[in-house]
Design a protein around this motif. Structure first.
Motif, PDB file in Angstrom:
ATOM      1  N   GLY A  69      -6.949  -2.766 -13.651  1.00 26.83           N
ATOM      2  CA  GLY A  69      -8.166  -2.138 -13.155  1.00 26.83           C
ATOM      3  C   GLY A  69      -8.127  -1.793 -11.684  1.00 26.83           C
ATOM      4  N   LEU A  70      -7.026  -2.133 -11.010  1.00 26.26           N
ATOM      5  CA  LEU A  70      -6.924  -1.894  -9.574  1.00 26.26           C
ATOM      6  C   LEU A  70      -6.176  -0.612  -9.236  1.00 26.26           C
ATOM      7  CD1 LEU A  70      -6.183  -5.526  -8.327  1.00 26.26           C
ATOM      8  CD2 LEU A  70      -8.293  -4.221  -8.028  1.00 26.26           C
ATOM      9  N   ASP A  71      -5.859   0.192 -10.231  1.00 26.70           N
ATOM     10  CA  ASP A  71      -5.089   1.420  -9.993  1.00 26.70           C
ATOM     11  C   ASP A  71      -5.787   2.341  -8.991  1.00 26.70           C
ATOM     12  OD1 ASP A  71      -3.202   0.507 -11.703  1.00 26.70           O
ATOM     13  OD2 ASP A  71      -3.809   1.762 -13.402  1.00 26.70           O
ATOM     14  N   LYS A  72      -7.105   2.472  -9.118  1.00 25.03           N
ATOM     15  CA  LYS A  72      -7.845   3.351  -8.212  1.00 25.03           C
ATOM     16  C   LYS A  72      -7.756   2.849  -6.779  1.00 25.03           C
ATOM     17  CE  LYS A  72     -12.406   5.451  -7.497  1.00 25.03           C
ATOM     18  NZ  LYS A  72     -13.805   5.533  -8.003  1.00 25.03           N
ATOM     19  N   ASN A  73      -7.891   1.544  -6.603  1.00 28.78           N
ATOM     20  CA  ASN A  73      -7.771   0.964  -5.270  1.00 28.78           C
ATOM     21  C   ASN A  73      -6.370   1.157  -4.708  1.00 28.78           C
ATOM     22  OD1 ASN A  73     -10.419  -0.584  -4.640  1.00 28.78           O
ATOM     23  ND2 ASN A  73      -9.946  -1.223  -6.729  1.00 28.78           N
ATOM     24  N   MET A  74      -5.377   1.044  -5.577  1.00 32.35           N
ATOM     25  CA  MET A  74      -4.003   1.227  -5.134  1.00 32.35           C
ATOM     26  C   MET A  74      -3.785   2.650  -4.632  1.00 32.35           C
ATOM     27  SD  MET A  74      -1.245  -0.404  -4.636  1.00 32.35           S
ATOM     28  CE  MET A  74      -0.252   0.540  -3.483  1.00 32.35           C
ATOM     29  N   GLN A  75      -4.401   3.618  -5.287  1.00 32.43           N
ATOM     30  CA  GLN A  75      -4.287   5.006  -4.845  1.00 32.43           C
ATOM     31  C   GLN A  75      -4.915   5.179  -3.458  1.00 32.43           C
ATOM     32  OE1 GLN A  75      -2.628   7.744  -6.250  1.00 32.43           O
ATOM     33  NE2 GLN A  75      -3.080   8.448  -4.178  1.00 32.43           N
ATOM     34  N   HIS A  76      -6.045   4.519  -3.239  1.00 29.73           N
ATOM     35  CA  HIS A  76      -6.693   4.583  -1.925  1.00 29.73           C
ATOM     36  C   HIS A  76      -5.814   3.936  -0.855  1.00 29.73           C
ATOM     37  CE1 HIS A  76     -10.171   6.381  -3.554  1.00 29.73           C
ATOM     38  NE2 HIS A  76     -10.750   5.284  -4.040  1.00 29.73           N
TER      39      HIS A  76
ATOM     40  N   GLU B 262     -16.168  -5.859  -4.340  1.00 32.87           N
ATOM     41  CA  GLU B 262     -16.993  -5.603  -5.526  1.00 32.87           C
ATOM     42  C   GLU B 262     -16.207  -5.847  -6.807  1.00 32.87           C
ATOM     43  OE1 GLU B 262     -18.340  -1.631  -4.939  1.00 32.87           O
ATOM     44  OE2 GLU B 262     -19.971  -2.213  -3.579  1.00 32.87           O
ATOM     45  N   HIS B 263     -14.912  -5.502  -6.776  1.00 33.77           N
ATOM     46  CA  HIS B 263     -14.069  -5.731  -7.957  1.00 33.77           C
ATOM     47  C   HIS B 263     -13.968  -7.234  -8.246  1.00 33.77           C
ATOM     48  CE1 HIS B 263     -10.886  -4.439 -10.820  1.00 33.77           C
ATOM     49  NE2 HIS B 263     -10.473  -5.679 -10.630  1.00 33.77           N
TER      50      HIS B 263
ATOM     51  N   PHE C  80     -14.820  -8.775 -11.677  1.00 34.18           N
ATOM     52  CA  PHE C  80     -13.678  -9.315 -12.429  1.00 34.18           C
ATOM     53  C   PHE C  80     -13.042 -10.463 -11.639  1.00 34.18           C
ATOM     54  CE2 PHE C  80     -13.985  -4.728 -13.282  1.00 34.18           C
ATOM     55  CZ  PHE C  80     -14.172  -4.727 -14.660  1.00 34.18           C
ATOM     56  N   PRO C  81     -13.663 -11.617 -11.631  1.00 32.62           N
ATOM     57  CA  PRO C  81     -13.156 -12.750 -10.838  1.00 32.62           C
ATOM     58  C   PRO C  81     -11.740 -13.169 -11.207  1.00 32.62           C
ATOM     59  CG  PRO C  81     -14.895 -13.453 -12.361  1.00 32.62           C
ATOM     60  CD  PRO C  81     -14.905 -11.957 -12.362  1.00 32.62           C
ATOM     61  N   GLN C  82     -11.299 -12.827 -12.410  1.00 34.73           N
ATOM     62  CA  GLN C  82      -9.938 -13.169 -12.817  1.00 34.73           C
ATOM     63  C   GLN C  82      -8.896 -12.391 -12.001  1.00 34.73           C
ATOM     64  OE1 GLN C  82     -12.135 -11.540 -14.644  1.00 34.73           O
ATOM     65  NE2 GLN C  82     -11.193  -9.867 -15.822  1.00 34.73           N
ATOM     66  N   ASP C  83      -9.336 -11.323 -11.331  1.00 29.96           N
ATOM     67  CA  ASP C  83      -8.414 -10.513 -10.524  1.00 29.96           C
ATOM     68  C   ASP C  83      -8.451 -10.890  -9.045  1.00 29.96           C
ATOM     69  OD1 ASP C  83      -7.829  -9.130 -12.835  1.00 29.96           O
ATOM     70  OD2 ASP C  83      -9.160  -7.427 -12.380  1.00 29.96           O
ATOM     71  N   THR C  84      -9.050 -12.029  -8.733  1.00 29.32           N
ATOM     72  CA  THR C  84      -9.245 -12.407  -7.327  1.00 29.32           C
ATOM     73  C   THR C  84      -7.934 -12.445  -6.543  1.00 29.32           C
ATOM     74  OG1 THR C  84     -11.258 -13.669  -7.791  1.00 29.32           O
ATOM     75  CG2 THR C  84     -10.061 -14.226  -5.784  1.00 29.32           C
ATOM     76  N   ASP C  85      -6.907 -13.050  -7.111  1.00 31.61           N
ATOM     77  CA  ASP C  85      -5.639 -13.184  -6.383  1.00 31.61           C
ATOM     78  C   ASP C  85      -5.037 -11.811  -6.057  1.00 31.61           C
ATOM     79  OD1 ASP C  85      -5.862 -15.902  -6.398  1.00 31.61           O
ATOM     80  OD2 ASP C  85      -4.480 -16.222  -8.079  1.00 31.61           O
TER      81      ASP C  85
END
Length: 239
Positions: free
Chosen positions: A123-130, A180-181, A185-190
């Motif tokens: 779910g972090l692909d968009k952030n990675m693009q930024h 916000e992510h 999605f707290p499982q993606d915290t790391d």
């Protein structure tokens, strides 16, 4: 050799020494730019080999800083430059310090890739693009700052420094998006925390590039413009 000719000969050698120092700064800047690009590519592609290469080769930037700094010390001690030439040597010393720190930030990004090689939240692909866009911003700022340094172009330095505002805005936006992510999605915290550290490194790289722009203004105008706003930089450039 006649005294007049001897003076011209010494002056010519001195000019060549300064030109050689400037050329080595640009070479060091090119290496720093490649380190940024490689570190971000490794992060995006989860390329451990490339990340380890960035970490392993950081010593090259460190070695260039030491070598250039030693030669600048020689020039200061033996040539005793004054006025514009003294500012040129001081600007070179300050610039290589920022370039070395840019290399350190690239190494930090590569280390993050190595530490987090086995995880990547889809779910972090968009952030990675930024983040990639932000990386392009800082590389362009660095390239333009070095070009302004070579040409001693105050206007180009101000234009490059102005880009730092865009970098800062992208930094704030990314921090907000990643925070916000985490809430959703707290499982993606790391993974999010790792990307936050990447964005901090990129923001610092932008600051170091802006510093180089300020050294150009100092070199040409003889005015220390550190800790001033972009508007003040522009005003100084026109004065």
């Amino acid at each position: 050799m006649e005294p007049a000719n001897l003076g011209q000969h010494i002056h010519h050698r001195y000019d060549k020494e300064l030109e050689s120092l400037r050329s080595r700064v640009v070479s060091m800047g090119g290496l720093a730019e490649h380190q940024i690009s490689d570190a971000l590519t490794a992060l995006r592609d989860h390329n451990l080999e490339l990340a380890e290469y960035v970490i392993r080769t950081d010593h090259r930037i460190n070695a260039q800083e030491v070598g250039i700094d030693e030669d600048c010390t020689y020039v200061l001690a033996r040539r005793q430059p004054a006025a514009g030439d003294l500012r040129a040597v001081m600007a070179i010393i300050k610039t290589i310090t920022d370039l070395e720190r840019i290399g350190d930030e690239s190494e930090k990004i590569a280390q993050i890739t190595v530490r987090n090689a086995s995880t990547s939240a889809p779910g972090l692909d968009k952030n990675m693009q930024h983040i990639e866009d932000m990386g392009l911003m800082v590389r362009n700022t660095l390239r333009e700052a070095l070009d302004a340094f070579v040409r001693m172009d105050v206007e180009a330095a101000v234009n490059a420094a102005r880009r730092d505002k865009d970098v800062d805005e992208r930094y704030v936006s990314l921090l907000k998006g990643l925070t916000e992510h985490i809430k959703e999605f707290p499982q993606d915290t790391d993974d999010c925390q790792s990307l936050i550290w990447v964005t901090r490194s990129l923001e610092r790289i932008g600051d170091h590039a802006k510093n180089i722009c300020e050294y150009v203004i100092y070199l040409v105008k003889g005015k220390d413009v550190r800790h001033t706003s972009i508007d003040e930089l522009e005003q100084e450039a026109r004065s």
